[in-house]
Design a protein around this motif. Structure first.
Motif, short mmCIF file in Angstrom:
data_model
loop_
_atom_site.label_atom_id
_atom_site.label_comp_id
_atom_site.label_asym_id
_atom_site.label_seq_id
_atom_site.Cartn_x
_atom_site.Cartn_y
_atom_site.Cartn_z
N GLN A 51 -18.86 -33.42 59.57
CA GLN A 51 -20.20 -34.30 59.16
C GLN A 51 -19.67 -35.39 58.27
O GLN A 51 -20.58 -36.45 58.78
N LEU A 52 -18.53 -35.55 57.72
CA LEU A 52 -18.19 -37.09 57.62
C LEU A 52 -17.60 -37.76 58.49
O LEU A 52 -16.58 -38.99 58.43
N GLY A 53 -17.19 -37.00 60.33
CA GLY A 53 -16.50 -37.72 60.66
C GLY A 53 -15.44 -37.66 60.58
O GLY A 53 -14.95 -38.39 61.68
N VAL A 54 -14.61 -37.43 60.10
CA VAL A 54 -12.97 -37.18 60.14
C VAL A 54 -12.87 -35.63 60.55
O VAL A 54 -13.05 -34.45 60.75
N PRO A 55 -10.89 -36.23 60.95
CA PRO A 55 -10.18 -34.64 61.79
C PRO A 55 -9.83 -33.70 60.43
O PRO A 55 -10.54 -33.98 59.25
N HIS A 56 -10.14 -32.22 60.67
CA HIS A 56 -9.65 -31.05 59.76
C HIS A 56 -8.86 -30.74 60.89
O HIS A 56 -8.10 -30.05 61.30
N HIS A 57 -7.37 -30.48 59.32
CA HIS A 57 -6.39 -29.85 59.99
C HIS A 57 -6.73 -28.31 58.54
O HIS A 57 -6.09 -28.74 57.66
N LEU A 58 -6.52 -27.57 59.48
CA LEU A 58 -5.81 -26.41 59.19
C LEU A 58 -4.21 -25.64 58.98
O LEU A 58 -3.74 -25.19 59.99
N PHE A 59 -3.07 -25.47 57.55
CA PHE A 59 -2.65 -25.11 58.17
C PHE A 59 -2.19 -23.44 57.66
O PHE A 59 -2.45 -23.35 56.85
N ASP A 60 -1.61 -23.10 58.44
CA ASP A 60 -1.54 -21.03 58.61
C ASP A 60 0.22 -21.17 57.48
O ASP A 60 1.30 -21.86 57.61
N LEU A 61 -0.24 -21.01 56.18
CA LEU A 61 0.85 -20.49 55.44
C LEU A 61 0.04 -18.83 54.93
O LEU A 61 1.04 -18.52 53.88
N ARG A 62 -0.15 -17.68 56.11
CA ARG A 62 0.14 -16.68 55.30
C ARG A 62 1.03 -16.05 54.89
O ARG A 62 1.30 -15.12 54.41
N PRO A 63 2.21 -16.59 56.21
CA PRO A 63 3.58 -15.81 55.37
C PRO A 63 4.08 -15.76 54.27
O PRO A 63 4.63 -15.27 53.78
N ILE A 64 3.82 -17.21 53.94
CA ILE A 64 3.99 -17.40 52.37
C ILE A 64 3.41 -16.77 51.22
O ILE A 64 4.36 -16.60 50.37
N GLY A 65 2.19 -16.81 51.80
CA GLY A 65 1.48 -16.17 50.56
C GLY A 65 1.89 -14.98 51.04
O GLY A 65 1.32 -14.50 49.11
N ALA A 66 2.59 -14.11 51.98
CA ALA A 66 2.29 -12.67 51.89
C ALA A 66 3.69 -12.33 50.83
O ALA A 66 3.64 -11.45 50.66
N ALA A 67 4.72 -13.37 50.30
CA ALA A 67 5.41 -12.80 49.66
C ALA A 67 5.31 -12.69 48.21
O ALA A 67 5.60 -12.47 47.15
N PHE A 68 3.49 -14.40 47.89
CA PHE A 68 3.66 -14.26 46.93
C PHE A 68 2.48 -12.78 45.90
O PHE A 68 1.42 -13.62 46.08
N THR A 69 3.07 -11.98 45.55
CA THR A 69 2.06 -10.50 45.48
C THR A 69 1.58 -11.30 43.76
O THR A 69 2.41 -11.70 43.07
N GLY A 70 0.40 -10.02 43.29
CA GLY A 70 0.09 -10.05 42.34
C GLY A 70 -1.45 -11.03 41.92
O GLY A 70 -1.65 -11.27 40.33
N SER A 71 -1.99 -11.86 42.78
CA SER A 71 -2.95 -12.30 42.91
C SER A 71 -4.36 -11.76 42.61
O SER A 71 -3.89 -11.05 44.63
N ALA A 72 -5.18 -12.13 42.53
CA ALA A 72 -6.27 -10.76 42.93
C ALA A 72 -7.36 -11.40 44.07
O ALA A 72 -8.43 -11.15 44.94
N LEU A 73 -6.46 -12.63 44.57
CA LEU A 73 -6.89 -14.00 45.88
C LEU A 73 -6.29 -13.34 47.33
O LEU A 73 -6.82 -13.13 48.20
N THR A 74 -5.52 -12.57 47.20
CA THR A 74 -4.00 -12.14 47.93
C THR A 74 -3.56 -10.45 47.87
O THR A 74 -4.41 -10.38 49.44
N ASP A 75 -4.11 -10.00 46.93
CA ASP A 75 -3.33 -8.95 46.77
C ASP A 75 -5.02 -8.21 46.81
O ASP A 75 -6.04 -8.51 46.77
N ASP A 76 -4.63 -6.45 46.73
CA ASP A 76 -5.91 -5.36 46.55
C ASP A 76 -6.31 -5.59 45.29
O ASP A 76 -5.73 -4.02 44.78
N LEU A 77 -6.79 -6.22 44.22
CA LEU A 77 -6.85 -6.38 43.53
C LEU A 77 -8.21 -7.11 42.71
O LEU A 77 -8.64 -7.75 43.98
N ASP A 78 -9.24 -5.94 42.35
CA ASP A 78 -10.99 -6.70 41.79
C ASP A 78 -10.67 -7.90 41.37
O ASP A 78 -10.18 -7.72 40.69
#
Length: 233
Positions: A51-78
């Motif tokens: 909508q703003l007419g600019v590029p969108h860059h999406l960086f894949d950090l999943r291998p890094i995030g997988a190592a950072f356990t303990g967050s409800a945003l990434t792990d199977d926690l409520d």
């Protein structure tokens, strides 16, 4: 000022993108997939870029995030219900998340000859997230000046760092942010749950700002209870 905006697709960062587009020169939006349990907000970031007419860059950090356990945003926690400032919301911390994302964004901005990287950290985040506080953003800016010395001059732009979320809603509305096309909920359902910290904070911000909230919530009453529970007895 040529500026890259780190954009999750949430209310704060999409508002920031619209504000930067109006007040500076928005060059691109940058988003990150760090293994969050739902990627719904990334779709909203892509839509904002279009909508703003600019590029969108999406960086894949999943291998890094997988190592950072303990967050409800990434792990199977409520994801807990309740106001964002409650102690229980600390389970949503992803360690060093902003530092990692901003480092990548600064590298991209430097390579593209840009002047600034903007991020939507705000005053309401300070209690829980250390990498949203002014002490962090100021130190990070100094670190990047040293890291890019002799190559580029890129500044960290944090216009909301001492502002409230209601302030963001007010200014975002002024610049025509399409709030209905932003996603905040940590639970990633078909509609905003209305109970998690981000939903409660979002609903409260519209109320305080006196701006109509276009969001559809599964629970339309819980936010009032959460706010009442936060008040001193």
């Amino acid at each position: 000022m040529k500026t890259t905006v780190v954009c999750s697709g949430g209310l704060d960062s999409v508002s920031l993108a619209y504000i930067v587009a109006a007040e500076h020169e928005l060059t691109r939006l940058v988003s990150f997939d760090y293994g969050q349990k739902h990627r719904k907000e990334v779709e909203f970031a892509a839509r904002a870029a279009e909508q703003l007419g600019v590029p969108h860059h999406l960086f894949d950090l999943r291998p890094i995030g997988a190592a950072f356990t303990g967050s409800a945003l990434t792990d199977d926690l409520d994801v807990p219900d309740g106001h964002y400032a409650e102690e229980t919301m600390r389970i949503t911390v992803v360690p060093n998340r902003n530092a990692i994302m901003l480092t990548i964004a600064f590298g991209l901005a430097a390579a593209k000859g840009e002047d600034a990287v903007a991020t939507a950290v705000h005053g309401g985040d300070h209690f829980i997230y250390p990498d949203c506080r002014p002490s962090f953003t100021e130190a990070f800016d100094r670190m990047q000046a040293a890291a890019l010395d002799g190559y580029a001059q890129v500044k960290l732009h944090t216009p909301f760092v001492t502002a409230t979320k209601a302030d963001i809603v007010t200014k975002g509305a002024f610049y025509g942010t399409p709030f209905a096309q932003t996603w905040s909920c940590y639970k990633g359902g078909d509609i905003h749950c209305g109970r998690c910290g981000t939903c409660v904070e979002r609903r409260e911000a519209f109320h305080i700002a006196g701006v109509s909230d276009p969001t559809t919530y599964a629970d339309t009453e819980f936010w009032c209870e959460a706010i009442d529970n936060r008040k001193p007895a």
